[in-house]
Design a protein around this motif. Structure first.
Motif, mmCIF file in Angstrom:
data_model
loop_
_atom_site.group_PDB
_atom_site.id
_atom_site.type_symbol
_atom_site.label_atom_id
_atom_site.label_comp_id
_atom_site.label_asym_id
_atom_site.label_seq_id
_atom_site.Cartn_x
_atom_site.Cartn_y
_atom_site.Cartn_z
ATOM 1 N N LEU A 64 -5.804 5.886 -2.925
ATOM 2 C CA LEU A 64 -4.367 5.616 -2.880
ATOM 3 C C LEU A 64 -3.880 5.102 -4.233
ATOM 4 O O LEU A 64 -2.808 5.500 -4.713
ATOM 5 C CB LEU A 64 -4.045 4.614 -1.770
ATOM 6 N N CYS B 134 2.583 4.983 1.646
ATOM 7 C CA CYS B 134 1.301 4.265 1.515
ATOM 8 C C CYS B 134 0.755 3.836 2.872
ATOM 9 O O CYS B 134 -0.447 3.967 3.131
ATOM 10 C CB CYS B 134 1.471 3.031 0.622
ATOM 11 N N LEU C 160 -0.342 -0.479 -6.310
ATOM 12 C CA LEU C 160 0.003 0.612 -5.405
ATOM 13 C C LEU C 160 1.482 0.985 -5.433
ATOM 14 O O LEU C 160 1.868 2.000 -4.870
ATOM 15 C CB LEU C 160 -0.426 0.255 -3.974
ATOM 16 N N TYR D 38 -0.507 -5.275 -2.177
ATOM 17 C CA TYR D 38 -0.199 -3.921 -2.654
ATOM 18 C C TYR D 38 0.275 -3.968 -4.107
ATOM 19 O O TYR D 38 -0.101 -3.130 -4.915
ATOM 20 C CB TYR D 38 0.881 -3.285 -1.773
ATOM 21 N N ALA E 102 -1.070 6.822 -6.601
ATOM 22 C CA ALA E 102 0.076 6.083 -7.156
ATOM 23 C C ALA E 102 0.116 6.224 -8.676
ATOM 24 O O ALA E 102 1.190 6.411 -9.258
ATOM 25 C CB ALA E 102 0.010 4.611 -6.754
ATOM 26 N N ARG F 270 -2.766 5.074 4.349
ATOM 27 C CA ARG F 270 -3.800 4.091 4.712
ATOM 28 C C ARG F 270 -4.178 4.234 6.180
ATOM 29 O O ARG F 270 -5.351 4.178 6.532
ATOM 30 C CB ARG F 270 -3.317 2.658 4.439
#
Length: 162
Positions: free
Chosen positions: A71, A58, A32, A27, A75, A62
């Motif tokens: 995503l 997140c 992210l 991530y 972010a 997801r």
């Protein structure tokens, strides 16, 4: 008030979020996180409660099927701060439509599964009299075609005849 001072190790964040240490690094690598992951004196990652809260968002997005690039874009928009709320809203509305469609498809699948469960319960319960009525969609043409595979006709599924 936001908590940006909590010092959590990567292991603690993994435990709180259910993500693996590997996933947390992924991530971070994928951009992210809204805030840059801080490093402690020894170079180890140090997280805040805000990071955990963001990761929870997140994880939910997801799990709802939001693709990583979307995503990541979300972010990026959050990281940019105020002024792009219209784009964030558009992104969320598009995803909301996707999830709503997905829920509808799953509801149709569940209807068929419930029907099949009922059919098999009736077949296995001699006291039921086999009087279950069909409340789900009837099998599609694809189901019938599947019974004539490469080896020729196979015995029909008894649930298809009810």
């Amino acid at each position: 008030m936001a908590d940006v001072t909590t010092n959590l190790s990567i292991g603690q964040v993994a435990e709180r979020t259910g993500l693996s240490v590997h996933a947390l690094r992924f991530y971070e690598h994928e951009g992210l996180f809204v805030n840059p992951v801080q490093r402690g004196p020894g170079g180890r990652r140090v997280y805040s409660q805000d990071d955990v809260d963001w990761l929870t968002v997140c994880i939910i997005l997801r799990a709802s099927g939001m693709p990583l690039p979307v995503l990541r874009r979300y972010a990026d928009l959050v990281r940019q701060g105020a002024g792009n709320e219209e784009e964030r809203l558009t992104l969320m509305r598009e995803h909301q439509t996707h999830v709503t469609t997905q829920i509808g498809r799953l509801a149709e699948c569940l209807d068929l599964i419930r029907f099949k469960v009922g059919v098999y319960e009736d077949l296995l319960d001699p006291d039921s009299g086999g009087d279950r009525q069909c409340h789900a969609a009837s099998p599609s043409a694809n189901d019938e075609d599947a019974n004539n595979g490469p080896r020729g006709p196979v015995a029909p599924d008894p649930a298809l005849s009810l």
